[in-house]
Design a protein around this motif. Structure first.
Motif, PDB file in Angstrom:
ATOM      1  N   ASP A 179      36.289  58.936 -78.756  1.00 19.47           N
ATOM      2  CA  ASP A 179      36.830  58.508 -80.046  1.00 19.47           C
ATOM      3  C   ASP A 179      37.473  57.128 -79.940  1.00 19.47           C
ATOM      4  OD1 ASP A 179      36.322  61.038 -81.407  1.00 19.47           O
ATOM      5  OD2 ASP A 179      37.950  61.836 -80.177  1.00 19.47           O
ATOM      6  N   LEU A 180      37.999  56.811 -78.763  1.00 20.16           N
ATOM      7  CA  LEU A 180      38.756  55.579 -78.555  1.00 20.16           C
ATOM      8  C   LEU A 180      38.288  54.913 -77.273  1.00 20.16           C
ATOM      9  CD1 LEU A 180      41.187  53.591 -78.943  1.00 20.16           C
ATOM     10  CD2 LEU A 180      42.616  55.316 -77.782  1.00 20.16           C
ATOM     11  N   LEU A 181      37.938  53.639 -77.368  1.00 26.56           N
ATOM     12  CA  LEU A 181      37.589  52.840 -76.195  1.00 26.56           C
ATOM     13  C   LEU A 181      38.736  51.876 -75.929  1.00 26.56           C
ATOM     14  CD1 LEU A 181      35.681  51.760 -74.003  1.00 26.56           C
ATOM     15  CD2 LEU A 181      34.629  50.294 -75.762  1.00 26.56           C
ATOM     16  N   VAL A 182      39.402  52.051 -74.792  1.00 24.49           N
ATOM     17  CA  VAL A 182      40.497  51.178 -74.384  1.00 24.49           C
ATOM     18  C   VAL A 182      39.941  50.158 -73.391  1.00 24.49           C
ATOM     19  CG1 VAL A 182      42.676  51.029 -73.136  1.00 24.49           C
ATOM     20  CG2 VAL A 182      42.309  52.873 -74.769  1.00 24.49           C
ATOM     21  N   VAL A 183      39.960  48.886 -73.784  1.00 26.96           N
ATOM     22  CA  VAL A 183      39.452  47.807 -72.948  1.00 26.96           C
ATOM     23  C   VAL A 183      40.631  47.098 -72.291  1.00 26.96           C
ATOM     24  CG1 VAL A 183      38.109  45.659 -72.935  1.00 26.96           C
ATOM     25  CG2 VAL A 183      37.468  47.534 -74.478  1.00 26.96           C
ATOM     26  N   GLY A 190      38.829  40.404 -72.827  1.00 24.92           N
ATOM     27  CA  GLY A 190      38.681  41.680 -73.518  1.00 24.92           C
ATOM     28  C   GLY A 190      38.219  41.523 -74.954  1.00 24.92           C
ATOM     29  N   GLN A 191      38.837  40.594 -75.682  1.00 26.77           N
ATOM     30  CA  GLN A 191      38.417  40.368 -77.073  1.00 26.77           C
ATOM     31  C   GLN A 191      36.961  39.895 -77.123  1.00 26.77           C
ATOM     32  OE1 GLN A 191      41.284  41.900 -78.931  1.00 26.77           O
ATOM     33  NE2 GLN A 191      40.718  40.258 -80.312  1.00 26.77           N
ATOM     34  N   ALA A 192      36.590  39.008 -76.191  1.00 22.54           N
ATOM     35  CA  ALA A 192      35.216  38.506 -76.166  1.00 22.54           C
ATOM     36  C   ALA A 192      34.226  39.620 -75.840  1.00 22.54           C
ATOM     37  CB  ALA A 192      35.090  37.368 -75.147  1.00 22.54           C
ATOM     38  N   TRP A 193      34.588  40.482 -74.899  1.00 21.10           N
ATOM     39  CA  TRP A 193      33.690  41.586 -74.530  1.00 21.10           C
ATOM     40  C   TRP A 193      33.488  42.533 -75.717  1.00 21.10           C
ATOM     41  CZ3 TRP A 193      33.568  46.836 -74.477  1.00 21.10           C
ATOM     42  CH2 TRP A 193      32.543  47.442 -73.741  1.00 21.10           C
ATOM     43  N   LEU A 209      43.735  46.953 -75.027  1.00 21.85           N
ATOM     44  CA  LEU A 209      45.118  47.404 -74.880  1.00 21.85           C
ATOM     45  C   LEU A 209      45.610  47.136 -73.460  1.00 21.85           C
ATOM     46  CD1 LEU A 209      44.997  50.777 -76.887  1.00 21.85           C
ATOM     47  CD2 LEU A 209      45.825  48.537 -77.650  1.00 21.85           C
ATOM     48  N   GLY A 210      45.369  45.919 -73.036  1.00 23.97           N
ATOM     49  CA  GLY A 210      45.790  45.378 -71.758  1.00 23.97           C
ATOM     50  C   GLY A 210      46.342  46.309 -70.710  1.00 23.97           C
ATOM     51  N   ALA A 211      47.669  46.505 -70.738  1.00 22.02           N
ATOM     52  CA  ALA A 211      48.345  47.203 -69.653  1.00 22.02           C
ATOM     53  C   ALA A 211      48.337  48.719 -69.795  1.00 22.02           C
ATOM     54  CB  ALA A 211      49.788  46.717 -69.550  1.00 22.02           C
TER      55      ALA A 211
END
Length: 395
Positions: A179-183, A190-193, A209-211
Motif C-alpha cells: 500500500d505504501l512505498l517508502v523511498v 529519491g524524488q527523481a527516482w 521518507l528519508g530517515a
C-alpha cells in the motif's frame, strides 16, 4: 514473516487529474497543504483503500532552500499529489506570512501514525537506505504488534537512476502489492527516482521518507516529540549523525538570508494585499488551440472558488494554457498556490503554460514569493521525462 495481500485493481493513471480544491498555499516558492496530522492520515488511508495514487512530498527547510537553486528538484514537489510542511522552520515562515499552519506534519510521524492506526491494515515496501538496513527495518516492523506489515525490502546501492529502475526492480515492488512505498535514497535522488518510475508503479502511496527506514531499523534514534516541536530536531540529528552538521549549518545561513530578503518583505507585502478590496474578475476563453484565463482584481482565499473551477475546466483535457494577470490583479499565497498546481499539472502532461503579469506590484509579490519562474512559463513537450535526463547532474 510473509504477508499475502490480494493484487489490487490497477487504476488507469494515464489521464492526469489535478485536485484544485486542495487547501494549498505558496510558501516562498513551494506549495504546502494546510492539513493537520489526522487529516493527512485520513486522506492517505482513503487513497490506499481506493488504490488511488498519491505521491506525497514532505518538504522541510532543506527542500525549500534546495528548490531555489534546482528547478528539477523544485518541480518534483510541484508535481506531487500532496505537499506537507515537514519542519518547524517551514511552519514559522508560513505563520510569518499569515498562513493557517499550526504544526509540522513530519513524514516520519505520518509513517508512525499509519503504522499505529487501527482503521485498516497497511502494508509497506522499504526501498533504499544503507545496505541491509531496509531488511532490518522490515524484520523489526514485522516483529511488532501493530497492523502495519512490511511486504518487501530492497537496497539498490548507489547506482545510476537507470540501474535502480530496472524492470526486475519495479516488478519486485509491484509483486509485493504494498500500500505504501517508502523511498530512502536522499532527497534529490529519491524524488527523481519516484518521478522516473511513478507510472510503472502500482503502489497507491509513494513518498521519499528519508530517515524512516533508519528509525524503524533502530540504527538512528528519532528526536523526542518536544524537541521536534521546539524546532531543535536538527541538533538531535547532528548528535545521531555528526556528518549532517555541514548541511544544517548551510541551511541555517540560508534561512537567515531567506528571512531578510524574502520572508519579512513578503510578510509586509501580504499585509498590504489583505487591505486591498478590489472585486476579483475572471474571464475564460478557448480558441481551440489555447485556453486563456484572465484575472483582475484582488484574488484572496475567500474568493478562490471560481478560480478553482476555472482551472479544473482549463485542465480537463491536455492543451496549452495561458494565464493573463491584468494591471489591477493581485494574488495572495492561496491564489499563488493554485498557480503552482497549474504549473505542476502542465509540467506533468507536457503541455505549454504561459503566465503574463502586467503590473510591477504583482511582479514584486511573485519575486518575494520566489515564483518568478511562473512568468517564464513552460514550452510544450516537457514533463517528468526531464527528471531522468537531469538526474546525473543531481548526484
Amino acid at each position: 514473516m510473509t504477508v499475502n495481500n490480494p493484487a489490487p485493481t490497477r487504476p488507469d493513471r494515464r489521464h492526469v487529474i489535478t485536485d484544485f480544491t486542495r487547501p494549498v498555499y505558496c510558501v516562498l516558492g513551494l506549495p504546502f497543504d494546510a492539513l493537520d496530522m489526522q487529516q493527512t492520515v485520513d486522506l492517505l488511508l482513503a487513497r490506499a483503500g481506493n488504490a488511488e495514487r498519491c505521491f506525497f512530498s514532505t518538504p522541510n527547510l532543506n527542500f525549500l532552500i534546495t528548490s531555489q537553486q534546482d528547478p528539477v528538484f523544485r518541480d518534483s514537489v510541484l508535481r506531487s499529489s500532496l505537499s506537507l510542511a515537514d519542519g518547524m522552520p517551514v511552519v514559522w515562515l508560513a505563520r510569518l506570512l499569515g498562513l493557517p499552519f499550526t504544526a509540522r506534519v513530519a513524514g516520519a510521524t505520518v509513517f508512525e501514525r499509519l503504522r499505529d492506526q487501527r482503521t485498516m491494515p497497511v502494508s509497506v515496501f522499504f526501498f533504499g537506505g544503507p545496505d541491509g538496513v531496509a531488511q532490518q527495518a522490515a524484520d523489526v516492523l514485522n516483529a511488532g504488534e501493530g497492523r502495519m506489515r512490511c511486504v518487501g525490502a530492497y537496497s539498490p546501492g548507489f547506482g545510476t537512476l537507470e540501474e535502480m529502475s530496472t524492470p526486475a526492480i519495479i516488478e519486485r515492488i509491484n509483486a509485493s502489492h504494498a500500500d505504501l512505498l517508502v523511498v530512502s535514497l536522499g532527497a534529490k535522488r529519491g524524488q527523481a527516482w519516484i518521478e522516473h518510475n511513478l507510472r510503472a508503479l502500482d503502489t497507491p502511496l509513494v513518498s521519499h521518507l528519508g530517515a524512516v527506514v533508519n528509525f524503524v531499523a533502530g540504527t538512528v534514534s528519532r528526536a523526542p516529540a518536544l524537541v521536534g516541536r521546539l524546532g531543535l530536531e536538527w541538533l538531535w540529528r547532528i548528535k545521531e549523525e555528526p556528518a549532517l552538521w555541514r548541511r544544517y549549518w548551510g541551511d541555517g545561513v540560508a534561512l537567515v538570508r531567506l528571512l531578510t530578503t524574502r520572508a519579512l518583505p513578503a510578510a509586509l507585502d501580504a499585509r498590504r494585499l489583505r487591505a486591498a478590496g478590489a472585486v476579483p474578475v475572471l474571464h475564460e476563453s478557448d480558441d481551440g488551440g489555447r485556453y486563456t484565463v484572465t484575472l483582475g482584481g484582488a484574488w484572496r482565499l475567500a474568493a478562490l472558488g471560481e478560480l478553482r473551477l476555472a482551472l479544473a475546466r482549463a485542465t480537463a483535457r491536455p492543451r496549452r494554457i495561458h494565464v493573463a494577470l491584468r494591471d489591477d490583479c493581485s494574488l495572495d499565497s492561496a491564489a499563488l498556490g493554485l498557480l503552482l498546481l497549474l504549473y505542476g499539472h502542465q509540467s506533468k502532461t507536457g503541455n505549454a503554460l504561459s503566465v503574463d503579469a502586467a503590473s510591477a506590484s504583482l511582479r514584486r509579490t511573485m519575486r518575494l514569493q520566489n515564483v518568478e519562474f511562473l512568468l517564464q512559463g513552460l514550452p510544450g513537450n516537457t514533463g517528468t521525462a526531464a527528471t531522468g535526463a537531469d538526474f546525473a547532474a543531481q548526484r
